[in-house]
Scaffold this motif. Structure first.
Motif, short mmCIF file in Angstrom:
data_model
loop_
_atom_site.label_atom_id
_atom_site.label_comp_id
_atom_site.label_asym_id
_atom_site.label_seq_id
_atom_site.Cartn_x
_atom_site.Cartn_y
_atom_site.Cartn_z
N TRP A 200 31.19 -3.80 11.41
CA TRP A 200 30.72 -5.13 9.98
C TRP A 200 31.32 -5.09 8.84
O TRP A 200 31.65 -4.11 8.84
N ARG A 201 31.86 -6.25 8.88
CA ARG A 201 33.22 -6.54 7.61
C ARG A 201 32.54 -7.89 6.42
O ARG A 201 31.22 -8.51 7.42
N ALA A 202 32.75 -7.05 5.61
CA ALA A 202 32.31 -7.58 4.24
C ALA A 202 33.01 -7.55 3.35
O ALA A 202 34.26 -7.07 3.66
N GLY A 203 33.60 -8.72 1.92
CA GLY A 203 34.46 -8.25 1.18
C GLY A 203 33.45 -8.82 -0.22
O GLY A 203 32.58 -9.84 0.17
N LEU A 204 34.52 -9.43 -1.12
CA LEU A 204 34.44 -10.11 -2.56
C LEU A 204 35.84 -11.07 -2.74
O LEU A 204 37.00 -11.19 -1.88
N VAL A 205 34.87 -11.78 -2.92
CA VAL A 205 35.48 -13.59 -2.75
C VAL A 205 35.43 -14.28 -4.43
O VAL A 205 34.41 -14.70 -5.00
N ARG A 206 37.18 -14.09 -4.69
CA ARG A 206 36.43 -15.29 -6.26
C ARG A 206 36.27 -16.36 -6.01
O ARG A 206 37.52 -17.18 -5.43
N LEU A 207 35.25 -17.46 -6.31
CA LEU A 207 35.43 -18.35 -5.99
C LEU A 207 35.94 -19.46 -7.18
O LEU A 207 36.45 -18.66 -8.53
N ALA A 208 36.27 -20.77 -7.28
CA ALA A 208 37.19 -21.34 -7.64
C ALA A 208 36.88 -21.61 -9.09
O ALA A 208 36.55 -22.00 -9.74
N VAL B 130 31.90 -13.03 -5.49
CA VAL B 130 30.76 -13.05 -4.95
C VAL B 130 30.20 -12.27 -3.31
O VAL B 130 32.21 -11.71 -3.30
N LEU B 131 30.19 -11.32 -3.18
CA LEU B 131 29.93 -10.04 -1.88
C LEU B 131 29.83 -11.17 -0.73
O LEU B 131 28.76 -11.71 -0.82
N ALA B 132 30.44 -10.90 0.37
CA ALA B 132 30.11 -12.05 1.48
C ALA B 132 30.48 -11.36 2.53
O ALA B 132 31.39 -10.06 2.92
#
Length: 415
Positions: free
Chosen positions: A101-109, A114-116
């Motif tokens: 299962w893939r998950a990652g960190l996303v830097r929002l504009a 966030v963790l997604a």
């Protein structure tokens, strides 16, 4: 690119069958705001009213200034993946069955990181479009999607677990005579539904579209009467184990208030609109709830089409509004009872529909084709509450703002 989802193979009853399990569902009260937004297809985060800082994860006080005045507001969806990982082992029973299962960190504009969950077509460094979805436990989670929609994007394994897409699934529509039924069949088949069962009560009655609907490819017309428990039990014994999505289109409408209403008509409205939903759930619910982990064509959703006046009554359709409010209450109870299985309960709220019982009302009205599109979109997006038509969207906004003010406005006490 995501590969096309292959049709499911015929099930071998001798092989091990996956038992329905749920992902972790504990949430703080603050975090339930993500769930509320995901349920209606919005992307919202907490914004501090004092300093404007966007919060993640949800909290009770601002991370920058400690203000407790945090408001849920629509937030820009743009972001960039700054890290990703692939999980190969998990002590959780839900994820253990679905690894890797893939998950990652996303830097929002908008600011926070966030963790997604990650869609199969995105990876580290990619610009993405963020979305809030409901997971199998009915809780809001984030998923990073490609910025531009691709042809088979909905076939991604992770995204499919977070929606109720009809592709390769068998659908039961309860009322052949409903104006929405024909366009709904066409929309479902266009979306990739494997087969559509259509219920018909009192087949001896003239004026139905029976012949043309029964002649459609991948469509079967079967006897079904939501006011007759015996009819429902008989049909459920035949196709209950094959039904992946159930869409309740049966309803009884009569105009008029309460003081001068004929209680015979009112009783028919409650028998069809409220108790009919209850009978459907009792007949088909258990089998559907037991098949929510059944692979590509697992059971995923129970859909009920309601009038938006289930939220606040229209005095000109008093008994009908009351039956819709009762149906809404029943659907909320069913949502709680289905929760343990992961079966989704979807309410599609419509404004006045373009039919014979709403002739006196001025436009705008919801055309059957538009309502069918709303239902299929709610399935594809994995919503719990969808509002169809300008009237429904306007009333929902006013109801969220102040239910008492809306009540007075509908009674003629305001513009």
């Amino acid at each position: 690119m995501t590969g096309k989802l292959a049709p499911p193979r015929k099930k071998n009853p001798q092989l091990r069958q996956r038992v329905p399990t749920l992902p972790p569902q504990a949430r703080s009260r603050a975090a339930l705001g993500l769930t509320a937004a995901a349920a209606r297809g919005a992307f919202e985060l907490q914004h501090c009213a004092e300093c404007g800082t966007v919060q993640y994860p949800p909290r009770d006080a601002c991370a920058a200034c400690l203000s407790v005045d945090l408001l849920w507001r629509a937030t820009a969806r743009d972001g960039q993946i700054i890290a990703e990982t692939r999980i190969h082992a998990s002590p959780d029973s839900y994820y253990r069955e679905r690894l890797p299962w893939r998950a990652g960190l996303v830097r929002l504009a908008a600011g926070p990181t966030v963790l997604a969950h990650l869609h199969g077509e995105v990876g580290r460094g990619d610009r993405v479009r963020m979305d809030l979805k409901l997971d199998k436990a009915g809780q809001g989670v984030m998923i990073a999607l490609p910025q531009q929609r691709t042809p088979d994007m909905a076939d991604d394994d992770v995204l499919r677990t977070l929606t109720a897409h009809p592709k390769h699934r068998r659908v039961l529509i309860t009322d052949l005579r409903a104006p929405v039924t024909r366009p709904l069949i066409e929309a479902l088949l266009k979306a990739g539904a494997a087969h559509v069962f259509v219920g018909e009560a009192e087949s001896w009655r003239r004026g139905s579209d029976h012949a043309s609907i029964a002649g459609l490819d991948k469509v079967s017309v079967l006897p079904l009467d939501v006011t007759d428990a015996t009819s429902l039990k008989k049909l459920a014994a035949e196709i209950g184990g094959k039904t992946d999505i159930l869409i309740n289109t049966a309803r009884h409408v009569r105009p008029g208030g309460v003081l001068g209403a004929d209680t015979v008509f009112a009783r028919e409205e409650f028998e069809t609109n409220a108790l009919g939903l209850m009978r459907l759930a009792q007949a088909f619910g258990p089998a559907m709830a037991g098949r929510t982990a059944d692979g590509v064509n697992s059971a995923v959703a129970f859909v009920n089409i309601l009038s938006v006046h289930a939220l606040s009554a229209d005095p000109h359709y008093g008994a009908f509004s009351a039956s819709q409010a009762a149906a809404l209450s029943i659907s909320q109870t069913l949502r709680a009872e289905f929760r343990a299985s992961g079966l989704r309960m979807i309410n599609v709220f419509s404004g006045p529909t373009d039919d014979e019982w709403h002739q006196p009302l001025p436009p705008p009205k919801v055309a059957p084709k538009a309502l069918a599109s709303c239902v299929v979109e709610a399935l594809c997006e994995g919503l719990e509450d969808a509002f169809c038509g300008d009237v429904a969207k306007d009333l929902e906004e006013r109801w969220r703002r102040d239910p008492k003010v809306l009540e007075r406005e509908l009674q003629g006490g305001g513009a």
